[in-house]
Every structure is written in structure tokens, then in C-alpha cells.
Scaffold this motif. Structure first.
Motif, mmCIF file in Angstrom:
data_model
loop_
_atom_site.group_PDB
_atom_site.id
_atom_site.type_symbol
_atom_site.label_atom_id
_atom_site.label_comp_id
_atom_site.label_asym_id
_atom_site.label_seq_id
_atom_site.Cartn_x
_atom_site.Cartn_y
_atom_site.Cartn_z
ATOM 1 N N PHE A 118 69.701 30.782 15.968
ATOM 2 C CA PHE A 118 70.550 31.372 14.932
ATOM 3 C C PHE A 118 71.949 30.789 15.052
ATOM 4 N N GLU A 119 72.454 30.300 13.914
ATOM 5 C CA GLU A 119 73.790 29.682 13.925
ATOM 6 C C GLU A 119 74.768 30.569 13.178
ATOM 7 N N ASP A 120 75.942 30.751 13.729
ATOM 8 C CA ASP A 120 76.923 31.647 13.127
ATOM 9 C C ASP A 120 78.319 31.105 13.421
ATOM 10 N N CYS A 121 79.200 31.168 12.429
ATOM 11 C CA CYS A 121 80.572 30.687 12.643
ATOM 12 C C CYS A 121 81.472 31.845 13.037
ATOM 13 N N THR A 122 82.242 31.662 14.090
ATOM 14 C CA THR A 122 83.319 32.618 14.335
ATOM 15 C C THR A 122 84.483 32.169 13.440
ATOM 16 N N GLN A 123 85.340 33.082 13.076
ATOM 17 C CA GLN A 123 86.480 32.758 12.213
ATOM 18 C C GLN A 123 87.691 32.399 13.076
ATOM 19 N N PRO A 124 88.620 31.588 12.564
ATOM 20 C CA PRO A 124 89.848 31.315 13.334
ATOM 21 C C PRO A 124 90.581 32.601 13.709
ATOM 22 N N SER A 125 90.427 33.653 12.898
ATOM 23 C CA SER A 125 91.112 34.935 13.174
ATOM 24 C C SER A 125 90.221 35.910 13.960
ATOM 25 N N GLN A 126 89.072 35.426 14.472
ATOM 26 C CA GLN A 126 88.091 36.352 15.071
ATOM 27 C C GLN A 126 88.676 37.186 16.211
#
Ligand SMILES: CCC/C=C/C(=O)SCCNC(=O)CCNC(=O)[C@H](O)C(C)(C)COP(=O)([O-])OP(=O)([O-])OC[C@H]1O[C@@H](n2cnc3c(N)ncnc32)[C@H](O)[C@@H]1OP(=O)([O-])[O-]
Length: 308
Positions: A191-199
Motif C-alpha cells: 500500500f502506497e500513501d503520501c504524507t503531506q509536507p504539513s503532516q
């Protein structure tokens, strides 16, 4: 080299932690879920919307199992810990591992009583490792809700004991240690998921205000090019992947969660979680796609063997 002559393991071990309370509301549960990326890619994701919204009202929102880890934050001040006998530079503290046992699904709001004890203390030469166990009881019913064991890695604080017999104390079963062997076979699910720069800026609102995750100057002193993601945030992403891919969205089948933080994650990086199924145990490993490095590994134990 740090001066650890005032590090007194007997004093640390003798410390009696006061009981603490922790109260959370539906709003805290929802802010946490957003902080670990729930609905981050799809605002109407049918597996995840229930953690932030319920058509009959917020009092019906569900709570992610990794929310449990927040209950142990009461022992920390701004993400670091102060104990008699413990000598270290708080800017060099890293989260090493987290182990969580869940005894019943969490209500959408609750008041808890936390009983904290020392579960381990180790001299690793270049680092000291401190393990804290937190048992959380529902205030109203007195029922045990969950147990957290947090491993805190204190860089530069080792060398406080005889190097030919380094000090090591732990009071829990070895099979609960966090680092499983990663299978050589192809993963069962990925499973691929992006963290956000503001995470990290969003995640910190759940209660871990260590400036390592928000302040560029502090991050630099700690040896990073910019603020890093909370380990528990990465753990939240990885366990969401397990809930989605293996538990078919039913987080209530999760019994135990274990994770070891292998390497820091920068907010904005992509996490690829690989999962292997071994009976009712899911072994997982999360990698950062951009650097192709493993950052987290562990296991999740389920109440049932999933039929897939
Ligand atoms: C708490 C709340 C505050 C939150 C802060 C955060 O979120 S910070 C963000 C989240 N956290 C992060 O980003 C941290 C990411 N992780 C790291 O940066 C590195 O893994 C490290 C710096 C923790 C250790 O690296 P290294 O090269 O210095 O270590 P090494 O391989 O040379 O082993 C030395 C000894 O330590 C043992 N040991 C090793 N690792 C761990 C561990 N994770 N855990 C436990 N133990 C560990 C290892 O088994 C060995 O003992 P042995 O076998 O000889 O008896």
C-alpha cells in the motif's frame, strides 16, 4: 562525549510514576485520524470516513487502534522525559519502538486513568534505551482499555555502566520485542500513501509538541536537514495500510501492534507499506519511496486469521 557520570540507573529504576489522567473527545479522535492520513487521498473513503465523520453525529465516530499510543504521552513534556537519575540531551531523543495491546475497542470519547511503570533500561554504549509501560483504564468502569510500551532511544546517553557488563533491565516477555524478521518472499499486499509536507504540523496537534517535528533549528541540532515526522505518525500510516489491505476496514480485529522506527521520515515523503500474512499475524515493513529506505517494521496481531 556526554558526561554521564550523573546517570544513576538505580535512581531511574526506583522512580514511582504518579497516576495520570487522559481525557479525549470525538474531536480528538478525528483530528488524530486526519493526522495519520485517514481520508488523505479520498475524502469519502468508505474504510476511513468513519474515523472523522458519522452521519448520526460525532459521538458515533470510530477510533483508530493506534490512537492508543497518545495515552502514553502524559509521561512526556514537550516530547521529552524528565526522571531523577536520567541524564541526557533532550534534543537527541528519538522514539525507538512502540508496542500496544488493545483489550477492547475505544469509545469515541473517554476519561482514562494511566498507570505508568518502567519496563526497561539499557546501556547501549552510544545510547541509553528507556522503556515505559502505560496501562490505561476507563475511569468510569475501571476496565483496562490498553497497554502501551514506548521505547525511547537517548542518543549520547549511554556509557553509564561498566562497558564489559553493560547495564540491561527489562521486565516483559522477549517475544514482545518489536523487530520481526522480514520474509524474503513477495509481500501479500503493498500500500502506497503520501504524507503531506504539513503532516507533522497536523499530527502534533494530537499532543506531541516536541519541536523536533516543527522547528528547523531544533531539527538541525538533532542532526536532520529539516523537522522530521513523529514516529507514531508513521506507525499510524502503516497500521491504516494493514486495516485497509488485510482487515478489510475492520480495525476491531486488531489485538496487538508493534513497530520499530528504523530511520527518520521527512514530512512529504511517500510511505510504501509491505505486508506478509503469517496466520493471524501480519508482518509489515514501511519504506520511504523517495530514498528507497526501510523506516519502520513490526507486526500486527489479529483476533482472527483473515479469510482472503
Ligand atoms: C517518545 C516520544 C517522542 C517522539 C519522538 C519521535 O517521534 S522521533 C521520530 C521517530 N523516530 C525515529 O525517526 C528514529 C529512527 N531510527 C533511527 O534513527 C535509528 O534506528 C536509531 C538512531 C534509533 C538507532 O540507530 P543506531 O545506528 O544508533 O543503532 P544500532 O543499529 O547501532 O543499534 C544500537 C543498539 O540499539 C538497538 N536499537 C537500534 N535501533 C533501535 C530502535 N529503533 N529501538 C530500540 N532499539 C534499537 C539495537 O538493537 C542495538 O542494540 P544491541 O542489538 O547491540 O543490543
Amino acid at each position: 562525549m556526554a558526561d554521564n557520570s550523573r546517570f544513576d540507573h538505580d535512581l531511574v529504576l526506583a522512580h514511582k510514576f504518579p497516576e495520570t489522567t487522559f481525557t479525549y473527545t470525538e474531536r480528538d479522535a478525528a483530528v488524530y485520524a486526519l493526522g495519520v492520513g485517514a481520508c488523505g487521498r479520498n475524502a469519502i473513503d468508505s474504510d476511513e470516513l468513519k474515523y472523522v465523520y458519522h452521519e448520526n453525529g460525532q459521538q458515533f465516530v470510530q477510533v483508530l487502534p493506534t490512537f492508543a499510543a497518545l495515552f502514553s504521552l502524559g509521561s512526556l513534556t514537550n516530547g521529552s522525559i524528565d526522571l531523577p537519575g536520567l541524564q541526557y540531551d533532550p534534543r537527541l531523543l528519538l522514539h525507538g519502538q512502540q508496542y500496544i495491546q488493545i483489550y477492547k475497542p475505544f469509545p469515541s470519547s473517554a476519561s482514562l486513568i494511566n498507570k505508568v511503570s518502567l519496563a526497561g533500561l539499557h546501556d547501549k554504549g552510544k545510547a541509553a534505551i528507556l522503556e515505559l509501560e502505560t496501562k490505561s483504564y476507563e475511569k468510569q468502569s475501571g476496565e483496562l482499555l490498553c497497554m502501551n510500551r514506548s521505547t525511547i532511544y537517548l542518543r549520547g546517553a549511554g556509557g553509564f555502566s561498566n562497558s564489559s557488563h553493560p547495564y540491561s533491565y527489562s521486565n516483559y516477555p522477549v517475544n514482545q520485542a518489536a523487530a520481526p524478521k522480514i520474509p524474503k518472499s513477495q509481500p501479500f499486499a503493498v500500500f502506497e500513501d503520501c504524507t503531506q509536507p504539513s503532516q507533522a504540523l497536523l499530527y502534533r496537534l494530537s499532543g506531541d509538541y516536541n519541536p523536533l517535528h516543527s522547528d528547523p533549528m531544533i531539527a538541525e541540532v538533532a542532526g536532520f536537514s529539516r523537522p522530521i515526522l513523529h514516529g507514531l505518525c508513521s506507525l499510524g500510516f502503516a497500521v491504516r495500510a494493514v486495516i485497509k489491505c488485510i482487515c478489510r476496514g475492520d480495525a476491531n480485529i486488531i489485538k496487538t501492534i508493534s513497530g520499530r522506527f528504523l530511520l527518520h521520515v521527512y514530512p512529504g515523503e511517500t510511505l510504501i507499506t509491505e505486508m506478509w500474512l503469517e496466520g493471524s499475524r501480519v508482518i509489515y515493513q514501511a519504506k520511504v519511496k523517495e530514498r528507497n529506505r526501510a523506516v519502520l517494521s513490526g507486526f500486527v496481531e489479529l483476533h482472527v486469521t483473515p479469510s482472503l
